[in-house]
Design an enzyme around this catalytic site. Sequence first.
Site, short mmCIF file in Angstrom:
data_model
loop_
_atom_site.label_atom_id
_atom_site.label_comp_id
_atom_site.label_asym_id
_atom_site.label_seq_id
_atom_site.Cartn_x
_atom_site.Cartn_y
_atom_site.Cartn_z
N GLU A 173 170.96 84.37 55.78
CA GLU A 173 169.96 84.22 54.70
C GLU A 173 170.31 85.03 53.45
O GLU A 173 169.46 85.77 52.92
CB GLU A 173 168.55 84.59 55.21
CG GLU A 173 168.04 83.61 56.24
CD GLU A 173 166.57 83.80 56.63
OE1 GLU A 173 165.94 84.78 56.20
OE2 GLU A 173 166.07 82.93 57.36
N GLU A 292 167.81 78.56 62.65
CA GLU A 292 166.51 79.20 62.83
C GLU A 292 165.45 78.15 62.58
O GLU A 292 165.35 77.63 61.45
CB GLU A 292 166.32 80.39 61.87
CG GLU A 292 167.08 81.63 62.28
CD GLU A 292 166.72 82.86 61.46
OE1 GLU A 292 165.52 83.06 61.16
OE2 GLU A 292 167.65 83.62 61.12
O1 AHR Z 1 163.52 85.03 62.99
C1 AHR Z 1 162.90 86.03 62.22
C2 AHR Z 1 163.57 86.23 60.87
O2 AHR Z 1 163.37 85.10 60.08
C3 AHR Z 1 165.07 86.41 60.89
O3 AHR Z 1 165.47 87.72 61.08
C4 AHR Z 1 165.47 85.96 59.51
O4 AHR Z 1 166.75 85.45 59.45
C5 AHR Z 1 164.40 84.96 59.12
O5 AHR Z 1 163.89 85.20 57.86
#
Ligand code: AHR
Length: 502
Positions: A173, A292
Amino acid sequence: MSQATVVLDPAFTVGPVRRRTFGSFVEHLGRCVYGGIHDPEHPSADADGFRGDVLALVRELGVSTVRYPGGNFVSGYRWEDGIGPVDQRPRRLDLAWHTTEPNTVGVDEFVRWCTKAGVEPMMAVNLGTRGVQEALDLLEYCNVPGGTHWSDLRRAHGSEQPHGIRLWCLGNEMDGPWQVGHKTAAEYGRLAAETARAMRMVDRDVELVACGSSGRAMPTFGAWERTVLGETYDLVDMVSAHAYYWEQDGDLASFLGSALDMDRFIDDVVHTADSVRAERGVDKRIAISFDEWNVWYMNSGPSAPPREDWPVAPALLEDRYNVADAVVVGNLLISLLRHTDRVHAASLAQLVNVIAPIVTEPDGRVWRQTTFHPFALTSRHAAGQVLRPEVRTPTTQTAKFGETPLLDAVATHDDESGAITVFAVNRSVDGPLTLDVDLRAFGRVEVVEAVTLANPDVHARSSADDEDSLVPRPNATAAAEDGRVRVELPAVSWSMLRLRTA
Ligand code: AHR
């Protein structure tokens, strides 16, 4: 009763079911690692301190890959802190989650846990506070058989054989201002390209994921992908996508349409990547690692400890999921499967305790949240080719998505076994839907199993004391006749139909 039709034909396929679609994520965050997968004091812990009851549920969940060690955590992580004798490892401040990292678990322990869980590790390198050299050192430590500084150190630490990690994320990210070492697209694209180029010099078999936007709503979405892929196109295999959905304002109808957002996200990234391809005039296509995704109630619990405190493994982001959440999770898997031609990996974020399908109790119990079930069943029964269904469905108006189809469905077909599996969601908040699946192109079919997850109270949740009430139940309405299968889908439900050619 409203009716929807799905026509399936073995000739119309999207691509293969990819095991990596069923990945998950273990971050050094809250109680995911410490008190989650690792708890030497627990009665079920093995000699390495891994909880046996958690391992059993991870296997039951059917997870294929596990991304590690973050997430936001990785952007400040020194991987060398987590190797060697545990009692000599440093304790560090973790700026991402305002905690103290004891480094009891590091790369060697994680890879050992992966072997026990039967999953493939997906390793992220720190491109926030670190760069090319540290990524190379970690790769050498993991993948070079021996005869060099880092590989011999791994052997000295007890791992004679290389870890052989193929899947690598180039940071996490990096478009997010919350990220330690946050970068502009140009800065990150250049660093990712240099890191990728050098990593391939060490191990040409690695598969590399460049950071895409951390969400479709990011102001830089699209432009970020274009710039980053402009720098890295020839050097990486995938670009990442991250998305979390939540019923923030109690608008259930819109929440149930969340997969529309995932569909659009994937389509937009595909088009952006393909526009870079067109400019470059090359054949290669970039795939997506949706590494994610989940439902996440961002306001439901602490996301960081109080500012004056830096605790070890506090309870953070411990969402409790209800039936509607499980329906949405099942629907998001439908979206990932229907994009199997371009989504080559995905990770449910996360695996244990932190926005997770598996929960450990401080008293020692472990239990399955509602979201566990659609994931486990889809992972277990999606096989062969993903079919391209022709769907005809009534629609409803939702505040977020406008005209929203009430039915969403995908199907897989395993030519060898003759198994056909349909995954379907009824998004209606107030009524059942009759689903008519037209399978005449397959000849005669019979129903092997039909199950549905639904409940009159869509906000009902499982708990450590009752994890068996809110599970998929046999759906007795499913019946096959003349190459068609009809089934009733209750309001706000996720269903799986297992069929076979007779
Ligand atoms: O999954 C929780 C968080 O969400 C992770 O650390 C991050 O990559 C995202 O913003």
